[in-house]
Scaffold this motif. Structure first.
Motif, PDB file in Angstrom:
ATOM      1  N   THR A   1       0.829  -1.211   0.000  1.00  7.12           N
ATOM      2  CA  THR A   1       0.000   0.000   0.000  1.00  7.12           C
ATOM      3  C   THR A   1       0.860   1.256   0.000  1.00  7.12           C
ATOM      4  N   GLY A   2       2.161   1.094  -0.134  1.00  9.19           N
ATOM      5  CA  GLY A   2       3.046   2.245  -0.164  1.00  9.19           C
ATOM      6  C   GLY A   2       3.452   2.741   1.204  1.00  9.19           C
ATOM      7  N   LEU A   3       3.284   1.922   2.237  1.00 10.41           N
ATOM      8  CA  LEU A   3       3.626   2.312   3.602  1.00 10.41           C
ATOM      9  C   LEU A   3       4.771   1.445   4.113  1.00 10.41           C
TER      10      LEU A   3
ATOM     11  N   ILE B   1     -11.156  -4.151  -2.257  1.00 11.16           N
ATOM     12  CA  ILE B   1     -10.324  -3.379  -1.333  1.00 11.16           C
ATOM     13  C   ILE B   1      -8.846  -3.604  -1.636  1.00 11.16           C
ATOM     14  N   GLY B   2      -8.501  -4.864  -1.915  1.00 13.35           N
ATOM     15  CA  GLY B   2      -7.113  -5.167  -2.244  1.00 13.35           C
ATOM     16  C   GLY B   2      -6.651  -4.459  -3.503  1.00 13.35           C
ATOM     17  N   PHE B   3      -7.538  -4.353  -4.493  1.00 12.90           N
ATOM     18  CA  PHE B   3      -7.183  -3.621  -5.715  1.00 12.90           C
ATOM     19  C   PHE B   3      -6.882  -2.162  -5.388  1.00 12.90           C
ATOM     20  N   GLU B   4      -7.694  -1.559  -4.525  1.00 14.08           N
ATOM     21  CA  GLU B   4      -7.454  -0.170  -4.138  1.00 14.08           C
ATOM     22  C   GLU B   4      -6.134  -0.033  -3.371  1.00 14.08           C
ATOM     23  N   LEU B   5      -5.862  -0.993  -2.492  1.00 12.67           N
ATOM     24  CA  LEU B   5      -4.604  -0.932  -1.734  1.00 12.67           C
ATOM     25  C   LEU B   5      -3.402  -0.997  -2.672  1.00 12.67           C
ATOM     26  N   ARG B   6      -3.446  -1.906  -3.646  1.00 10.45           N
ATOM     27  CA  ARG B   6      -2.337  -2.032  -4.585  1.00 10.45           C
ATOM     28  C   ARG B   6      -2.226  -0.815  -5.487  1.00 10.45           C
TER      29      ARG B   6
ATOM     30  N   ALA C   1       0.926   1.673  -5.760  1.00 11.13           N
ATOM     31  CA  ALA C   1       1.627   1.901  -7.021  1.00 11.13           C
ATOM     32  C   ALA C   1       1.722   3.383  -7.350  1.00 11.13           C
ATOM     33  N   ASN C   2       0.633   4.129  -7.128  1.00 14.72           N
ATOM     34  CA  ASN C   2       0.636   5.567  -7.422  1.00 14.72           C
ATOM     35  C   ASN C   2      -0.530   6.206  -6.685  1.00 14.72           C
ATOM     36  N   ALA C   3      -0.215   6.838  -5.579  1.00 15.18           N
ATOM     37  CA  ALA C   3      -1.269   7.431  -4.750  1.00 15.18           C
ATOM     38  C   ALA C   3      -1.966   8.585  -5.477  1.00 15.18           C
TER      39      ALA C   3
ATOM     40  N   ALA D   1      -2.369   9.114  -8.763  1.00 17.32           N
ATOM     41  CA  ALA D   1      -3.246   8.609  -9.817  1.00 17.32           C
ATOM     42  C   ALA D   1      -4.494   7.971  -9.223  1.00 17.32           C
ATOM     43  N   SER D   2      -4.331   7.267  -8.113  1.00 19.68           N
ATOM     44  CA  SER D   2      -5.488   6.650  -7.459  1.00 19.68           C
ATOM     45  C   SER D   2      -6.456   7.709  -6.960  1.00 19.68           C
ATOM     46  N   ARG D   3      -5.920   8.775  -6.422  1.00 21.01           N
ATOM     47  CA  ARG D   3      -6.780   9.873  -5.950  1.00 21.01           C
ATOM     48  C   ARG D   3      -7.523  10.499  -7.127  1.00 21.01           C
ATOM     49  N   THR D   4      -6.834  10.674  -8.235  1.00 26.85           N
ATOM     50  CA  THR D   4      -7.476  11.234  -9.431  1.00 26.85           C
ATOM     51  C   THR D   4      -8.575  10.312  -9.950  1.00 26.85           C
ATOM     52  N   ALA D   5      -8.391   9.020  -9.801  1.00 28.93           N
ATOM     53  CA  ALA D   5      -9.384   8.051 -10.258  1.00 28.93           C
ATOM     54  C   ALA D   5     -10.570   7.940  -9.315  1.00 28.93           C
ATOM     55  N   GLY D   6     -10.554   8.689  -8.215  1.00 27.18           N
ATOM     56  CA  GLY D   6     -11.684   8.688  -7.296  1.00 27.18           C
ATOM     57  C   GLY D   6     -11.526   7.793  -6.093  1.00 27.18           C
ATOM     58  N   MET D   7     -10.370   7.174  -5.929  1.00 25.63           N
ATOM     59  CA  MET D   7     -10.147   6.325  -4.760  1.00 25.63           C
ATOM     60  C   MET D   7      -9.779   7.182  -3.553  1.00 25.63           C
ATOM     61  N   SER D   8     -10.156   6.700  -2.375  1.00 25.72           N
ATOM     62  CA  SER D   8      -9.820   7.394  -1.134  1.00 25.72           C
ATOM     63  C   SER D   8      -8.484   6.868  -0.631  1.00 25.72           C
ATOM     64  N   VAL D   9      -7.446   7.654  -0.820  1.00 18.42           N
ATOM     65  CA  VAL D   9      -6.109   7.242  -0.401  1.00 18.42           C
ATOM     66  C   VAL D   9      -6.046   7.116   1.120  1.00 18.42           C
ATOM     67  N   GLY D  10      -6.659   8.067   1.824  1.00 20.46           N
ATOM     68  CA  GLY D  10      -6.661   8.005   3.283  1.00 20.46           C
ATOM     69  C   GLY D  10      -7.341   6.751   3.796  1.00 20.46           C
ATOM     70  N   ARG D  11      -8.458   6.391   3.173  1.00 24.18           N
ATOM     71  CA  ARG D  11      -9.157   5.164   3.574  1.00 24.18           C
ATOM     72  C   ARG D  11      -8.279   3.942   3.354  1.00 24.18           C
ATOM     73  N   ALA D  12      -7.568   3.925   2.247  1.00 21.46           N
ATOM     74  CA  ALA D  12      -6.677   2.794   1.962  1.00 21.46           C
ATOM     75  C   ALA D  12      -5.580   2.697   3.017  1.00 21.46           C
TER      76      ALA D  12
END
Length: 401
Positions: free
Chosen positions: A120-122, A256-261, A265-267, A269-280
Motif C-alpha cells: 500500500t506504499g507504507l 479493497i485489495g485492488f485499491e490498496l495495490r 503503485a501511485n497514490a 493517480a489513485s486519488r485522481t481516479a476517485g479512490m480514497s487514499v486516506g481510507r486505503a
C-alpha cells in the motif's frame, strides 16, 4: 553532348540494433533465482566469517608456509562442521523440523503485517509495538478469564487481533488525517508499547501473585494453542498459513485489495481516479496491525510462556527482513519466514556443537536481505542470471506486483 548518368549507390541500411536478450521465465521465477543467489552469497560470507574466527584455522595459518594444506583443511572442516550442525539443527529430524516451524510461525504473521503495508506504499516499522499490544490483550484474556476450552482460545486470539489492529490503526489515521510519516509514528509507538508493557507488569492486574519480578500469571491451558504431540509446534502455525492465504485473497481477489495495490503503485493517480487514499492507508494499517497482533498471540498462547517484557524478542524487527526477502508477496513471506525460522532453530545447534556464535545466523539474515535489496550487485556476481522484462528495480516490482 553527353550527360553523366551515374547513379549514386543508396546508403546501406543501418544494422539492426540487437536488444539485450530477455528470459522467457515469469517474473516470480526470476525473482526467486535472484533470492536464491542472495542466499548462496550470504552463506559464502558466513563461511568467511567462520574461517576468520576459528581457532584451528588461526593455528594452521601460523605455519602456512611449511604446510599450506593444513590451513585449507582446517578452513574446510570449520565451515563444513558449522553448516552441517546448522542443517541438522534445522532439518535433522522431527524435533528440529517442528522447532523450525515454531520459530517461523510469528515471523510469518509479522512479515505479512509489514508486506501488506509495503503493497500500500507504507513502511510499517511498528510490527514490534503492534505485536506487543496484541500479546498484552491476548495474555490478559488468557490468564484473567475462566472460560471453556475452545471459546477461551478464540476470545484470546480475537483480543490479540483487536490490540494489534488498534495500534496499527492509530498510524493509519494519523497518516490519512494529518500526513504524519508512518516510519516516525511507528517507531515512536514501538517505544510506547515497550514501556507500556513494562509498566503493566508492575501492576497487580498483570504481575503474578507472590512475585516481585515483572512476570504475568501463566495463561490458562484452555486459552493455549493446541500443540502437536510432544513438540513445541502448535496450531498457531496453521493459523499463520491461513493468514497468508487471507492476505493473498485480500490483495488479489478483492476490491479493497485492488485499491490498496493501486494506492501503493501511485497514490496521486489513485486519488485522481476517485479512490480514497486516506481510507486505503487506514485499512492497510488496521489489517497489518491485526496480523502483527496475531503474531503476538502466537508468542503468549503458543509456547506456555507467560507475559514478560521480552515477549516480543526481536520478532517485530525480524519481520521487516522477512518481508524484504519475501518481496512483499504472501508466498514469498511464508518462504522467507520458514528460512529464518530454520536459521534460528539451527543456529542454536550450531552454537552447541561447534561453538560458533549464535549471532552468525543474524549476520546471515542481514546479508541475505542486503543482497536481495541490491539485485544489480547479485547480477554482477552471477551474470548468467536471467533478466526481467520491463524497466525498474526488481524489488520494487515484487512489492507492487
Amino acid at each position: 553532348m553527353s550527360t553523366d548518368t551515374t547513379v549514386e549507390p543508396a546508403p546501406a541500411a543501418p544494422a539492426p540494433q540487437r536488444e539485450p536478450q530477455r528470459s522467457g521465465l515469469p517474473s516470480w521465477a526470476i525473482q526467486g533465482l535472484v533470492s536464491l543467489s542472495a542466499i548462496v552469497l550470504a552463506l559464502l560470507v558466513g563461511a568467511i566469517l567462520i574461517i576468520v574466527g576459528d581457532d584451528q584455522v588461526k593455528t594452521a595459518v601460523g605455519y602456512f608456509g611449511a604446510a599450506p594444506m593444513d590451513t585449507v583443511s582446517a578452513a574446510v572442516s570449520a565451515v563444513g562442521e558449522a553448516y552441517k550442525a546448522l542443517a541438522v539443527g534445522a532439518l535433522g529430524g522431527v524435533t528440529p523440523i517442528t522447532e523450525s516451524l515454531t520459530q517461523a510461525t510469528p515471523l510469518i504473521c509479522g512479515g505479512l503485517a509489514v508486506s501488506l503495508a509495503f503493497r500500500t506504499g507504507l513502511f510499517n516499522i511498528g510490527a514490534q509495538g503492534q505485536l506487543i499490544v496484541g500479546a498484552i490483550l491476548a495474555a490478559y484474556v488468557g490468564f484473567a478469564w475462566d472460560l471453556p476450552p475452545v471459546l477461551h482460545l478464540v476470545l484470546a486470539v480475537i483480543a490479540g487481533l483487536i490490540g494489534g489492529a488498534l495500534w496499527g490503526g492509530v498510524v493509519g489515521v494519523l497518516k490519512a488525517r494529518t500526513g504524519a510519516h508512518e516510519v516516525i509514528v511507528t517507531i515512536m509507538l514501538n517505544y510506547v508499547a515497550i514501556y507500556l508493557l513494562q509498566w503493566l507488569l508492575t501492576t497487580s492486574a498483570f504481575r503474578r501473585p507472590g512475585r516481585t519480578d515483572p512476570i504475568s500469571p501463566v495463561v490458562n491451558s484452555n486459552a493455549q494453542y493446541p500443540q502437536f504431540g510432544d513438540t513445541r509446534l502448535h496450531l498457531g502455525f496453521l493459523v499463520a498459513l491461513l493468514a497468508a492465504v487471507f492476505v493473498w485473497w485480500l490483495l488479489n481477489r478483492s476490491t479493497i485489495g485492488f485499491e490498496l495495490r493501486a494506492v501503493g503503485a501511485n497514490a496521486d493517480a489513485s486519488r485522481t481516479a476517485g479512490m480514497s487514499v486516506g481510507r486505503a492507508y487506514i485499512i492497510a494499517m488496521v489489517v497489518a496491525g491485526a496480523l502483527a497482533g496475531l503474531a503476538g498471540t502466537q508468542q503468549v498462547l503458543g509456547t506456555d510462556l507467560p507475559l514478560t517484557d521480552g515477549v516480543a524478542a526481536s520478532v517485530g524487527f525480524d519481520a521487516i527482513t522477512v518481508a524484504l526477502l519475501g518481496r512483499g508477496t504472501p508466498l514469498g513471506t511464508v518462504l522467507a519466514g520458514l528460512l529464518f525460522g530454520a536459521l534460528n532453530a539451527g543456529g542454536l545447534q550450531m552454537q552447541l556443537i561447534t561453538q560458533t556464535p549464535l549471532t552468525l545466523t543474524t549476520v546471515l539474515q542481514a546479508v541475505i536481505v542486503l543482497f536481495v535489496a541490491a539485485p544489480a550487485l547479485v547480477r554482477s556476481i552471477f551474470p548468467f542470471l536471467p533478466k526481467e522484462r520491463g524497466v525498474g528495480a526488481v524489488l520494487a516490482k515484487g512489492w507492487n506486483g
